[in-house]
Enzyme design. Structure first.
Site, PDB file in Angstrom:
ATOM      1  N   CYS A 131       0.804  -1.231   0.000  1.00 23.85           N
ATOM      2  CA  CYS A 131       0.000   0.000   0.000  1.00 23.85           C
ATOM      3  C   CYS A 131       0.838   1.282   0.000  1.00 23.85           C
ATOM      4  O   CYS A 131       0.569   2.212  -0.775  1.00 23.85           O
ATOM      5  CB  CYS A 131      -0.933   0.002   1.208  1.00 23.85           C
ATOM      6  SG  CYS A 131      -0.189  -0.640   2.723  1.00 23.85           S
ATOM      7  N   HIS A 244      -3.175   6.283   4.391  1.00 32.41           N
ATOM      8  CA  HIS A 244      -1.775   6.493   4.757  1.00 32.41           C
ATOM      9  C   HIS A 244      -1.324   7.861   4.241  1.00 32.41           C
ATOM     10  O   HIS A 244      -1.658   8.250   3.114  1.00 32.41           O
ATOM     11  CB  HIS A 244      -0.864   5.455   4.080  1.00 32.41           C
ATOM     12  CG  HIS A 244      -1.048   4.042   4.541  1.00 32.41           C
ATOM     13  ND1 HIS A 244      -1.783   3.672   5.645  1.00 32.41           N
ATOM     14  CD2 HIS A 244      -0.539   2.878   4.037  1.00 32.41           C
ATOM     15  CE1 HIS A 244      -1.725   2.346   5.793  1.00 32.41           C
ATOM     16  NE2 HIS A 244      -0.982   1.856   4.827  1.00 32.41           N
TER      17      HIS A 244
HETATM   18  P1  NAP Z   1      -8.044  -9.104   7.824  1.00 25.73           P
HETATM   19  O1  NAP Z   1      -9.034  -8.012   7.931  1.00 25.73           O
HETATM   20  O2  NAP Z   1      -7.430  -9.636   9.065  1.00 25.73           O
HETATM   21  O3  NAP Z   1      -8.686 -10.299   6.979  1.00 25.73           O
HETATM   22  C1  NAP Z   1      -8.027 -11.509   6.772  1.00 25.73           C
HETATM   23  C2  NAP Z   1      -8.820 -12.352   5.803  1.00 25.73           C
HETATM   24  O4  NAP Z   1      -8.106 -13.560   5.532  1.00 25.73           O
HETATM   25  C3  NAP Z   1     -10.178 -12.766   6.348  1.00 25.73           C
HETATM   26  O5  NAP Z   1     -11.097 -12.846   5.301  1.00 25.73           O
HETATM   27  C4  NAP Z   1      -9.877 -14.143   6.906  1.00 25.73           C
HETATM   28  O6  NAP Z   1     -11.009 -14.987   6.973  1.00 25.73           O
HETATM   29  C5  NAP Z   1      -8.937 -14.660   5.834  1.00 25.73           C
HETATM   30  N1  NAP Z   1      -8.181 -15.813   6.342  1.00 25.73           N
HETATM   31  C6  NAP Z   1      -7.373 -15.843   7.431  1.00 25.73           C
HETATM   32  N2  NAP Z   1      -6.909 -17.108   7.634  1.00 25.73           N
HETATM   33  C7  NAP Z   1      -7.456 -17.876   6.663  1.00 25.73           C
HETATM   34  C8  NAP Z   1      -7.386 -19.261   6.338  1.00 25.73           C
HETATM   35  N3  NAP Z   1      -6.660 -20.120   7.064  1.00 25.73           N
HETATM   36  N4  NAP Z   1      -8.074 -19.710   5.256  1.00 25.73           N
HETATM   37  C9  NAP Z   1      -8.817 -18.851   4.522  1.00 25.73           C
HETATM   38  N5  NAP Z   1      -8.924 -17.545   4.789  1.00 25.73           N
HETATM   39  C10 NAP Z   1      -8.262 -17.051   5.839  1.00 25.73           C
HETATM   40  O7  NAP Z   1      -6.805  -8.651   6.938  1.00 25.73           O
HETATM   41  P2  NAP Z   1      -6.751  -7.660   5.668  1.00 25.73           P
HETATM   42  O8  NAP Z   1      -6.359  -6.318   6.123  1.00 25.73           O
HETATM   43  O9  NAP Z   1      -7.973  -7.813   4.838  1.00 25.73           O
HETATM   44  O10 NAP Z   1      -5.475  -8.216   4.912  1.00 25.73           O
HETATM   45  C11 NAP Z   1      -5.381  -9.500   4.399  1.00 25.73           C
HETATM   46  C12 NAP Z   1      -4.036  -9.641   3.701  1.00 25.73           C
HETATM   47  O11 NAP Z   1      -3.969  -8.739   2.607  1.00 25.73           O
HETATM   48  C13 NAP Z   1      -2.829  -9.261   4.577  1.00 25.73           C
HETATM   49  O12 NAP Z   1      -2.334 -10.359   5.265  1.00 25.73           O
HETATM   50  C14 NAP Z   1      -1.838  -8.734   3.591  1.00 25.73           C
HETATM   51  O13 NAP Z   1      -1.046  -9.810   3.117  1.00 25.73           O
HETATM   52  C15 NAP Z   1      -2.711  -8.222   2.467  1.00 25.73           C
HETATM   53  N6  NAP Z   1      -2.749  -6.759   2.477  1.00 25.73           N
HETATM   54  C16 NAP Z   1      -2.114  -6.101   1.503  1.00 25.73           C
HETATM   55  C17 NAP Z   1      -2.133  -4.743   1.484  1.00 25.73           C
HETATM   56  C18 NAP Z   1      -1.320  -4.024   0.482  1.00 25.73           C
HETATM   57  O14 NAP Z   1      -0.477  -3.285   0.885  1.00 25.73           O
HETATM   58  N7  NAP Z   1      -1.562  -4.173  -0.786  1.00 25.73           N
HETATM   59  C19 NAP Z   1      -2.804  -4.022   2.436  1.00 25.73           C
HETATM   60  C20 NAP Z   1      -3.492  -4.703   3.419  1.00 25.73           C
HETATM   61  C21 NAP Z   1      -3.441  -6.084   3.416  1.00 25.73           C
HETATM   62  P3  NAP Z   1     -11.812 -15.193   8.379  1.00 25.73           P
HETATM   63  O15 NAP Z   1     -12.691 -13.990   8.539  1.00 25.73           O
HETATM   64  O16 NAP Z   1     -12.591 -16.439   8.122  1.00 25.73           O
HETATM   65  O17 NAP Z   1     -10.804 -15.316   9.464  1.00 25.73           O
HETATM   66  N1  12T Z   2       2.100  -5.387   7.640  1.00 24.92           N
HETATM   67  O1  12T Z   2       0.761  -6.131   2.102  1.00 24.92           O
HETATM   68  O2  12T Z   2       0.386  -3.687   8.695  1.00 24.92           O
HETATM   69  O3  12T Z   2       2.778  -6.382   2.788  1.00 24.92           O
HETATM   70  O4  12T Z   2      -0.119  -2.014   7.404  1.00 24.92           O
HETATM   71  C1  12T Z   2       0.417  -4.286   4.094  1.00 24.92           C
HETATM   72  C2  12T Z   2       0.101  -3.588   5.224  1.00 24.92           C
HETATM   73  C3  12T Z   2       1.822  -5.721   5.330  1.00 24.92           C
HETATM   74  C4  12T Z   2       1.616  -6.009   2.948  1.00 24.92           C
HETATM   75  C5  12T Z   2       0.287  -3.174   7.599  1.00 24.92           C
HETATM   76  C6  12T Z   2       1.529  -5.016   6.459  1.00 24.92           C
HETATM   77  C7  12T Z   2       1.267  -5.330   4.163  1.00 24.92           C
HETATM   78  C8  12T Z   2       0.660  -3.946   6.397  1.00 24.92           C
END
Ligand code: NAP
Ligand code: 12T
Length: 338
Positions: A131, A244
């Site tokens: 991000c 951010h």
């Molecule tokens: P979040 O709100 O904690 O959501 C996590 C998601 O992953 C939920 O839907 C969860 O399902 C699912 N999940 C967790 N464990 C699982 C499993 N064993 N099997 C299937 N699904 C599972 O997190 P988020 O902020 O959406 O972020 C998720 C991921 O996206 C992060 O870990 C990161 O790698 C990525 N991300 C990337 C950016 C970026 O910079 N581009 C920004 C933010 C996040 P449940 O509800 O069933 O637990």
């Molecule tokens: N730890 O996608 O915590 O690599 O803001 C994005 C956001 C990892 C990632 C955060 C993180 C990622 C965060």
């Protein structure tokens, strides 16, 4: 026009939820939407186009017939399931850190390097950058093209939503506790985040930087396709829910004035210049949240060096920083390649 079977992996999360909203908002040609999450979410339903869609458990057989997979459930799940999905014929757009620096996998910001999407053919995977990196390169690409950026010094002020839904709740609960003279509960971060700033995002590495800082260094070079740009970053978590903010200092090869930067950025895709300090107008997290553009302002000369510019860059980390960028990639993918 063809419609596509789309799966959202991590559909119940902060990013997954926004993906569903943006698919709907932008009228993405979805034939069937499959929502995948963990066992914990079985029984939940999420709304898409006025209908209720059940959340299914992610398994190895989830991807039969799926054409586009939007992954956002964490790096280790992507490492395991993205190749499985790709083998089933699904093009994966992955939001995690799992494949970003894999050379044959494209790392794409549509305003910056859309041509790299063609490389999805290598592995069936396209990586969505971090991000903090996305919003910075959206603002810097036009300047780099015009006068070549030699060095970037960036400090970030990152919202808790980047960590996911648990962190959004933690900031909210800690704030409520402190306002009511109660002891705040510290679970998600190593310290209290309410009324505080933590110079710590993701894990610490051997060089003293955090992984988030090194993502900004390495991903910037890959996206701009220029390993010669020097980048150094300090990433800080602040008690903001969405969007951010970044202080970005650049040194350029050729001289560019603040007026020239404003003029370049005023026509740059995905950018909105908000830079009227005489009226107290500059980019704010509360104005970027919920919107698509990257806001740029406080554009001024770095008077400590011959060719330097300072600016303030703000974007919604869940939209442009994650869900929106992924869906913009999917839009180009279907228009040009599928
Ligand atoms: P979040 O709100 O904690 O959501 C996590 C998601 O992953 C939920 O839907 C969860 O399902 C699912 N999940 C967790 N464990 C699982 C499993 N064993 N099997 C299937 N699904 C599972 O997190 P988020 O902020 O959406 O972020 C998720 C991921 O996206 C992060 O870990 C990161 O790698 C990525 N991300 C990337 C950016 C970026 O910079 N581009 C920004 C933010 C996040 P449940 O509800 O069933 O637990
Ligand atoms: N730890 O996608 O915590 O690599 O803001 C994005 C956001 C990892 C990632 C955060 C993180 C990622 C965060």
């Amino acid at each position: 026009m063809k419609n596509y079977n789309v799966a959202v992996v991590g559909a119940t999360g902060a990013v997954g939820n926004e993906m569903i909203r943006i698919l709907e908002e932008r009228n993405f040609p979805v034939e069937k939407l499959t929502l995948l999450a963990s066992e914990r979410s079985i029984g939940k339903e999420l709304s898409f186009r006025g209908r209720s869609v059940p959340v299914e458990m992610l398994t190895e057989s989830s991807f039969a017939g799926i054409e586009i997979g939007l992954f956002s459930a964490g790096g280790s799940l992507s490492e395991k399931f993205a190749p499985i999905a790709a083998r089933a014929g699904c093009v994966v757009i992955d939001n995690t850190n799992a494949f970003r620096m894999t050379p044959e996998i494209p790392l794409v910001v549509p305003e910056v390097n859309p041509e790299a999407i063609a490389l999805y053919k290598n592995r069936g995977i396209i990586a969505n950058p971090n991000c903090s990196t996305i919003q910075m390169v959206v603002a810097l690409k036009p300047i780099h093209d015009a006068v070549r950026i030699k060095r970037i010094v960036v400090s970030t002020y990152q919202a808790v939503s980047g960590t996911g839904k648990k962190a959004i709740e933690e900031l909210s609960l800690q704030t409520q506790a402190l306002m009511n003279c109660k002891e705040p509960v510290v679970k998600v971060y190593p310290h209290r985040i309410a009324f505080n700033c933590l110079p710590h995002i993701d894990v610490f590495l051997d060089n003293g930087y955090t992984k988030e800082e090194m993502k900004m260094v390495n991903e910037t070079k890959k996206i701009l396709n220029d390993p010669s740009i020097a980048v150094t970053a300090t990433t800080v978590r602040v008690p903001v829910f969405y969007a951010h903010s970044e202080s970005v200092n650049i040194e350029t090869e050729k001289k560019i004035t603040p007026d020239e930067v404003r003029s370049l950025l005023s026509t740059a895709p995905g950018v909105r210049v908000v830079d009227n300090p005489q009226w107290n107008q500059y980019p704010l997290a509360i104005d970027a949240a919920g919107h698509d553009e990257t806001l740029v302002g406080r554009i001024r000369e770095d008077e400590s060096i011959p060719n330097g510019i300072n600016m303030w860059v703000v974007a919604d980390n869940i939209r442009k920083g994650a869900a929106l960028n992924a869906i913009q990639i999917a839009e180009i993918l279907i228009r040009k390649y599928l």
